[in-house]
Design a protein around this motif. Structure first.
Motif, PDB file in Angstrom:
ATOM      1  N   UNK A 121       0.849  -1.192   0.000  1.00  0.00           N
ATOM      2  CA  UNK A 121       0.000   0.000   0.000  1.00  0.00           C
ATOM      3  C   UNK A 121       0.885   1.242   0.000  1.00  0.00           C
ATOM      4  N   UNK A 122       0.636   2.150  -0.936  1.00  0.00           N
ATOM      5  CA  UNK A 122       1.352   3.418  -1.046  1.00  0.00           C
ATOM      6  C   UNK A 122       0.358   4.528  -0.714  1.00  0.00           C
ATOM      7  N   UNK A 123       0.730   5.406   0.205  1.00  0.00           N
ATOM      8  CA  UNK A 123      -0.173   6.463   0.670  1.00  0.00           C
ATOM      9  C   UNK A 123       0.304   7.820   0.174  1.00  0.00           C
ATOM     10  N   UNK A 124      -0.656   8.660  -0.212  1.00  0.00           N
ATOM     11  CA  UNK A 124      -0.366   9.964  -0.805  1.00  0.00           C
ATOM     12  C   UNK A 124      -1.114  11.058  -0.062  1.00  0.00           C
ATOM     13  N   UNK A 125      -0.486  12.246  -0.018  1.00  0.00           N
ATOM     14  CA  UNK A 125      -1.037  13.363   0.726  1.00  0.00           C
ATOM     15  C   UNK A 125      -0.431  13.352   2.120  1.00  0.00           C
ATOM     16  N   UNK A 126      -0.468  14.484   2.779  1.00  0.00           N
ATOM     17  CA  UNK A 126       0.174  14.625   4.093  1.00  0.00           C
ATOM     18  C   UNK A 126      -0.332  13.586   5.090  1.00  0.00           C
ATOM     19  N   UNK A 127      -1.610  13.261   5.022  1.00  0.00           N
ATOM     20  CA  UNK A 127      -2.195  12.310   5.974  1.00  0.00           C
ATOM     21  C   UNK A 127      -2.618  11.001   5.306  1.00  0.00           C
ATOM     22  N   UNK A 128      -2.069  10.710   4.138  1.00  0.00           N
ATOM     23  CA  UNK A 128      -2.416   9.464   3.448  1.00  0.00           C
ATOM     24  C   UNK A 128      -3.849   9.445   2.960  1.00  0.00           C
ATOM     25  N   UNK A 129      -4.328  10.585   2.465  1.00  0.00           N
ATOM     26  CA  UNK A 129      -5.728  10.703   2.046  1.00  0.00           C
ATOM     27  C   UNK A 129      -6.090   9.782   0.884  1.00  0.00           C
ATOM     28  N   UNK A 130      -5.109   9.442   0.055  1.00  0.00           N
ATOM     29  CA  UNK A 130      -5.338   8.579  -1.108  1.00  0.00           C
ATOM     30  C   UNK A 130      -4.317   7.447  -1.060  1.00  0.00           C
ATOM     31  N   UNK A 131      -4.746   6.231  -1.375  1.00  0.00           N
ATOM     32  CA  UNK A 131      -3.805   5.112  -1.434  1.00  0.00           C
ATOM     33  C   UNK A 131      -3.883   4.422  -2.792  1.00  0.00           C
ATOM     34  N   UNK A 132      -2.750   3.883  -3.203  1.00  0.00           N
ATOM     35  CA  UNK A 132      -2.662   2.977  -4.345  1.00  0.00           C
ATOM     36  C   UNK A 132      -2.101   1.678  -3.790  1.00  0.00           C
ATOM     37  N   UNK A 133      -2.679   0.557  -4.183  1.00  0.00           N
ATOM     38  CA  UNK A 133      -2.234  -0.738  -3.651  1.00  0.00           C
ATOM     39  C   UNK A 133      -2.119  -1.747  -4.778  1.00  0.00           C
ATOM     40  N   UNK A 134      -1.206  -2.703  -4.587  1.00  0.00           N
ATOM     41  CA  UNK A 134      -1.100  -3.816  -5.524  1.00  0.00           C
ATOM     42  C   UNK A 134      -0.667  -5.059  -4.767  1.00  0.00           C
ATOM     43  N   UNK A 135      -1.119  -6.192  -5.256  1.00  0.00           N
ATOM     44  CA  UNK A 135      -0.801  -7.458  -4.606  1.00  0.00           C
ATOM     45  C   UNK A 135       0.667  -7.807  -4.832  1.00  0.00           C
ATOM     46  N   UNK A 136       1.285  -8.335  -3.780  1.00  0.00           N
ATOM     47  CA  UNK A 136       2.670  -8.785  -3.862  1.00  0.00           C
ATOM     48  C   UNK A 136       2.683 -10.299  -4.051  1.00  0.00           C
ATOM     49  N   UNK A 137       3.819 -10.822  -4.439  1.00  0.00           N
ATOM     50  CA  UNK A 137       3.980 -12.252  -4.599  1.00  0.00           C
ATOM     51  C   UNK A 137       3.820 -12.934  -3.237  1.00  0.00           C
ATOM     52  N   UNK A 138       3.149 -14.060  -3.216  1.00  0.00           N
ATOM     53  CA  UNK A 138       2.915 -14.789  -1.961  1.00  0.00           C
ATOM     54  C   UNK A 138       4.200 -15.259  -1.296  1.00  0.00           C
ATOM     55  N   UNK A 139       5.283 -15.383  -2.066  1.00  0.00           N
ATOM     56  CA  UNK A 139       6.545 -15.879  -1.504  1.00  0.00           C
ATOM     57  C   UNK A 139       7.306 -14.817  -0.699  1.00  0.00           C
ATOM     58  N   UNK A 140       6.896 -13.556  -0.776  1.00  0.00           N
ATOM     59  CA  UNK A 140       7.586 -12.495  -0.028  1.00  0.00           C
ATOM     60  C   UNK A 140       7.461 -12.782   1.469  1.00  0.00           C
ATOM     61  N   UNK A 141       8.609 -12.801   2.171  1.00  0.00           N
ATOM     62  CA  UNK A 141       8.578 -13.111   3.606  1.00  0.00           C
ATOM     63  C   UNK A 141       9.115 -11.982   4.477  1.00  0.00           C
ATOM     64  N   UNK A 142       9.779 -11.004   3.864  1.00  0.00           N
ATOM     65  CA  UNK A 142      10.293  -9.865   4.628  1.00  0.00           C
ATOM     66  C   UNK A 142      10.360  -8.651   3.704  1.00  0.00           C
ATOM     67  N   UNK A 143      10.038  -7.480   4.259  1.00  0.00           N
ATOM     68  CA  UNK A 143      10.138  -6.223   3.515  1.00  0.00           C
ATOM     69  C   UNK A 143      10.793  -5.179   4.404  1.00  0.00           C
ATOM     70  N   UNK A 144      11.618  -4.340   3.777  1.00  0.00           N
ATOM     71  CA  UNK A 144      12.200  -3.198   4.464  1.00  0.00           C
ATOM     72  C   UNK A 144      11.858  -1.943   3.671  1.00  0.00           C
ATOM     73  N   UNK A 145      11.407  -0.914   4.389  1.00  0.00           N
ATOM     74  CA  UNK A 145      11.021   0.360   3.800  1.00  0.00           C
ATOM     75  C   UNK A 145      11.938   1.425   4.381  1.00  0.00           C
ATOM     76  N   UNK A 146      12.762   2.037   3.539  1.00  0.00           N
ATOM     77  CA  UNK A 146      13.695   3.060   3.999  1.00  0.00           C
ATOM     78  C   UNK A 146      13.184   4.431   3.569  1.00  0.00           C
ATOM     79  N   UNK A 147      12.895   5.270   4.558  1.00  0.00           N
ATOM     80  CA  UNK A 147      12.316   6.597   4.355  1.00  0.00           C
ATOM     81  C   UNK A 147      13.378   7.678   4.426  1.00  0.00           C
TER      82      UNK A 147
END
Length: 144
Positions: free
Chosen positions: A102-128
């Motif tokens: 899920x990707x959130x847009x706007x200062x408070x995440x007013x709008x989101x865009x989402x897409x399904x990930x592969x079922x095999x994904x077991x770990x994610x890191x998000x660097x801001x």
């Protein structure tokens, strides 16, 4: 015989590299939602809507299931270093409705865009990192 042995040796070294590359999925959120793609309906009578700028990426995270389920997940770890914050998510276990980005847009995440990930994904890191626009974040996503 020599060329055949060379080919076999090369295959045993190259295939593990290719398999590792295939296991790492590439995920990235669009930088913004263009103003032209945003519309307002049901505006009160007498008011004229105007959207003068795009909405910029402010946050991203994996979620449990489609966006309407609101399956927000809690990070399993957080690291801060030199103007960057990295959030880690362990995605073990059952996700019967899938793992989604899920990707959130706007200062408070007013709008989101989402897409399904592969079922095999077991770990994610998000660097801001702080973006150049107000409320904007630059986010590197590493899911494997």
């Amino acid at each position: 015989m020599q060329p055949k042995r060379l080919l076999t040796g090369a295959a045993c070294c190259i295939f593990p590299v290719l398999a590792q590359a295939a296991m790492t999925a590439s995920y990235a959120c669009p930088e913004s939602v263009p103003a032209a793609s945003i519309s307002l309906t049901g505006v009160p009578a007498g008011w004229t809507p105007y959207i003068g700028s795009p909405l910029y990426l402010s946050a991203a995270a994996p979620i449990d299931g489609a966006p309407e389920r609101r399956g927000q997940l809690v990070p399993s770890g957080e690291r801060k270093k030199k103007g960057q914050t990295t959030l880690s998510y362990r995605l073990d276990g059952r996700y019967p409705d899938g793992k989604w980005l899920q990707c959130s847009y706007g200062v408070h995440g007013e709008v989101t865009l989402s897409r399904r990930m592969d079922d095999s994904v077991s770990v994610c890191e998000f660097t801001y990192r702080k973006g150049s626009k107000a409320g904007q974040s630059e986010i590197d996503i590493d899911c494997r």
